[in-house]
Design a protein around this motif. Structure first.
Motif, short mmCIF file in Angstrom:
data_model
loop_
_atom_site.label_atom_id
_atom_site.label_comp_id
_atom_site.label_asym_id
_atom_site.label_seq_id
_atom_site.Cartn_x
_atom_site.Cartn_y
_atom_site.Cartn_z
N GLU A 132 0.81 -1.22 0.00
CA GLU A 132 0.00 0.00 0.00
C GLU A 132 0.84 1.27 0.00
N ILE A 133 2.14 1.12 0.19
CA ILE A 133 3.02 2.29 0.28
C ILE A 133 3.68 2.51 -1.07
N PRO A 134 3.40 3.62 -1.75
CA PRO A 134 4.04 3.88 -3.05
C PRO A 134 5.55 3.98 -2.89
N ASP A 135 6.27 3.56 -3.89
CA ASP A 135 7.73 3.69 -3.88
C ASP A 135 8.12 5.15 -3.74
N GLN A 136 9.19 5.37 -2.99
CA GLN A 136 9.76 6.71 -2.80
C GLN A 136 8.74 7.70 -2.23
N SER A 137 7.86 7.22 -1.33
CA SER A 137 6.82 8.09 -0.78
C SER A 137 7.00 8.41 0.70
N LEU A 138 7.81 7.63 1.41
CA LEU A 138 7.96 7.84 2.84
C LEU A 138 9.00 8.92 3.12
N ARG A 139 8.67 9.78 4.07
CA ARG A 139 9.59 10.83 4.50
C ARG A 139 9.54 10.87 6.02
N GLY A 140 10.63 10.47 6.65
CA GLY A 140 10.62 10.42 8.10
C GLY A 140 11.57 9.38 8.63
N CYS A 141 11.08 8.51 9.52
CA CYS A 141 11.93 7.50 10.16
C CYS A 141 11.24 6.15 10.13
N CYS A 142 11.88 5.17 9.51
CA CYS A 142 11.46 3.77 9.59
C CYS A 142 12.18 3.17 10.80
N PHE A 143 11.43 2.54 11.67
CA PHE A 143 11.97 2.14 12.97
C PHE A 143 11.57 0.72 13.32
N SER A 144 12.49 -0.01 13.95
CA SER A 144 12.15 -1.33 14.48
C SER A 144 12.90 -1.58 15.78
N ASN A 145 12.24 -2.27 16.68
CA ASN A 145 12.84 -2.69 17.94
C ASN A 145 12.63 -4.19 18.09
N GLU A 146 13.72 -4.96 18.05
CA GLU A 146 13.67 -6.42 18.12
C GLU A 146 12.77 -7.00 17.03
N LEU A 147 13.03 -6.61 15.81
CA LEU A 147 12.32 -7.15 14.65
C LEU A 147 13.21 -8.09 13.84
N VAL A 148 14.41 -7.63 13.51
CA VAL A 148 15.28 -8.37 12.59
C VAL A 148 15.69 -9.72 13.19
N ASP A 149 15.78 -9.80 14.51
CA ASP A 149 16.17 -11.06 15.14
C ASP A 149 15.13 -12.16 14.92
N ALA A 150 13.91 -11.79 14.56
CA ALA A 150 12.85 -12.78 14.33
C ALA A 150 12.64 -13.09 12.86
N PHE A 151 13.49 -12.55 11.97
CA PHE A 151 13.41 -12.93 10.57
C PHE A 151 13.88 -14.38 10.40
N PRO A 152 13.25 -15.14 9.53
CA PRO A 152 13.68 -16.53 9.31
C PRO A 152 15.12 -16.61 8.81
N VAL A 153 15.89 -17.53 9.37
CA VAL A 153 17.29 -17.67 9.01
C VAL A 153 17.58 -19.06 8.46
N HIS A 154 18.55 -19.12 7.55
CA HIS A 154 19.11 -20.40 7.13
C HIS A 154 20.12 -20.82 8.19
N ARG A 155 20.24 -22.13 8.40
CA ARG A 155 21.28 -22.66 9.29
C ARG A 155 22.27 -23.46 8.45
N VAL A 156 23.54 -23.20 8.67
CA VAL A 156 24.58 -23.89 7.92
C VAL A 156 25.53 -24.57 8.89
N ILE A 157 26.28 -25.55 8.38
CA ILE A 157 27.18 -26.33 9.21
C ILE A 157 28.48 -26.59 8.45
N TRP A 158 29.61 -26.48 9.13
CA TRP A 158 30.92 -26.81 8.58
C TRP A 158 31.20 -28.27 8.91
N GLN A 159 31.11 -29.10 7.90
CA GLN A 159 31.20 -30.54 8.12
C GLN A 159 31.89 -31.21 6.94
N GLY A 160 32.83 -32.09 7.24
CA GLY A 160 33.54 -32.81 6.18
C GLY A 160 34.34 -31.89 5.27
#
Length: 365
Positions: A132-160
């Motif tokens: 709903e937000i047009p591109d290049q339309s926001l003017r101000g501050c985009c803010f998050s508190n403890e948001l990025v830590d809950a983004f889905p992550v890939h898990r990798v392993i060093w093996q063999g």
């Protein structure tokens, strides 16, 4: 709970476990953000956190002028927004009048909680979705508190002697893990861009996480932001510390009833799953998308710069009842505890703004 497929990358599993509208932890609105809930955030300890953030928004507003929008991405139960708006209404009334407080929230249950918390502000608070937000339309501050830590992550392993990916497999009754080839070349490119090379210094079975969703999020923010700031508060490390050989089990944590553990396959849909944020990656990706790094500090210093030290000093004035004084002092000290919330990272990025330091990011002498 039944997953959407029998074999998923961990990022797909985590996305389903947290955000599925029928079975996910956030999708169902089961999240409890309070001292007696699953976990505590800075905004639930006291109104001070939201009020001090509001001081920073007001300064940003002075720099940019009108109109000004605060876009909170993932607003929890609305406590932070409520505290900030109440403070601005009394302490910065002109800025408050010109402000739009927008919230991006994917959980219908949390949106309802937020609406109740912000009902007193009428149309001052609005709820949006990215489309709903047009591109290049926001003017101000985009803010998050403890948001990025809950983004889905890939898990990798060093093996063999090679880097592989950890997949989640559902056998019809329970979950188990399976190791296989990397699901996307973006994972190899991620470490290459960071200058992280896996070799004999890493122990066999070394596990860690990769948050590719954060890159897509930064691209989205940059696409919508015409001029202003991106303020990210979260727990995390630089890439050097995050991928140190001694951090052999990564940073994945699960939370329920204010207890934490590292098994994401327990209480699926009834617990939060998080991983620490790689701030180096946020800075590098941000530069790629036109978001210049303007400052990085820790939450304790950020809040002290914005006036938390004066609030602590005021508690000694003798005007507070003893019970209120002790509880308020404890809450303020938790916000700056170097072993806890005070060590959270605070990253400021900007687009189309000057490089002059904002108050929250100034060095203290």
């Amino acid at each position: 709970m039944t997953p959407p497929a029998s074999r998923l990358t961990f990022a797909e599993f985590m996305d389903w476990a947290l955000y599925d509208p029928d079975q996910g932890y956030y999708g169902q609105g089961r999240v409890q953000i309070q001292t007696q809930g699953d976990f505590v955030t800075a905004s639930t300890l006291s109104a001070d956190f939201g009020e001090l953030l509001a001081e920073q928004w007001a300064e940003m507003g002075e720099r940019l002028g009108e109109p000004f929008t605060v876009l909170e991405m993932g607003a929890g139960d609305g406590t932070l927004a409520q505290a900030g708006l109440r403070y601005l209404k009394t302490q910065h009334p002109e800025f408050f009048q010109s402000l739009t407080y927008a919230i991006l929230e994917i959980s219908p249950a949390l949106r309802e909680r937020q609406r109740r918390a912000l009902e007193e502000f009428g149309e001052k608070a609005v709820w949006l979705i990215w489309d709903e937000i047009p591109d290049q339309s926001l003017r101000g501050c985009c803010f998050s508190n403890e948001l990025v830590d809950a983004f889905p992550v890939h898990r990798v392993i060093w093996q063999g002697g090679r880097l592989q990916e950890i997949y989640t497999v559902w056998d019809g009754e329970s979950f188990r893990e399976e190791v296989g080839a990397l699901s996307t070349p973006d994972l190899s490119q991620y470490f290459q861009d960071l200058g992280v090379t896996f070799d004999e210094t890493y122990p066999e079975g070394y596990r860690t996480e990769v948050n590719l969703a954060a890159r897509r999020w930064l691209a989205q923010v940059s696409r919508k932001l015409s001029q202003g700031y991106l303020l990210t508060i979260d727990y995390g490390y630089s890439a050097e510390k995050y991928y140190h050989p001694q951090r052999r089990q990564g940073t994945l944590q699960c939370y329920a009833q204010n207890r934490y553990h590292d098994n994401p396959y327990l209480q699926v849909g009834a617990q939060d799953i998080t991983s620490h944020v790689n701030f180096t990656a946020l800075e590098q990706w941000g530069e790629t998308y036109g978001l210049k790094t303007l400052g990085f500090t820790r939450q304790a210093l950020f809040l002290m710069n914005l006036g938390l030290d004066r609030r602590l000093a005021a508690l000694s004035s003798g005007t507070y009842p003893l019970g209120e004084l002790l509880s308020r002092r404890e809450a303020l000290h938790q916000l700056i505890d170097p072993q806890g919330l005070g060590n959270f990272g605070v990253l400021l990025q900007g687009k189309g703004v000057g490089a002059d330091s904002l108050t929250g990011f100034q060095e203290r002498r």
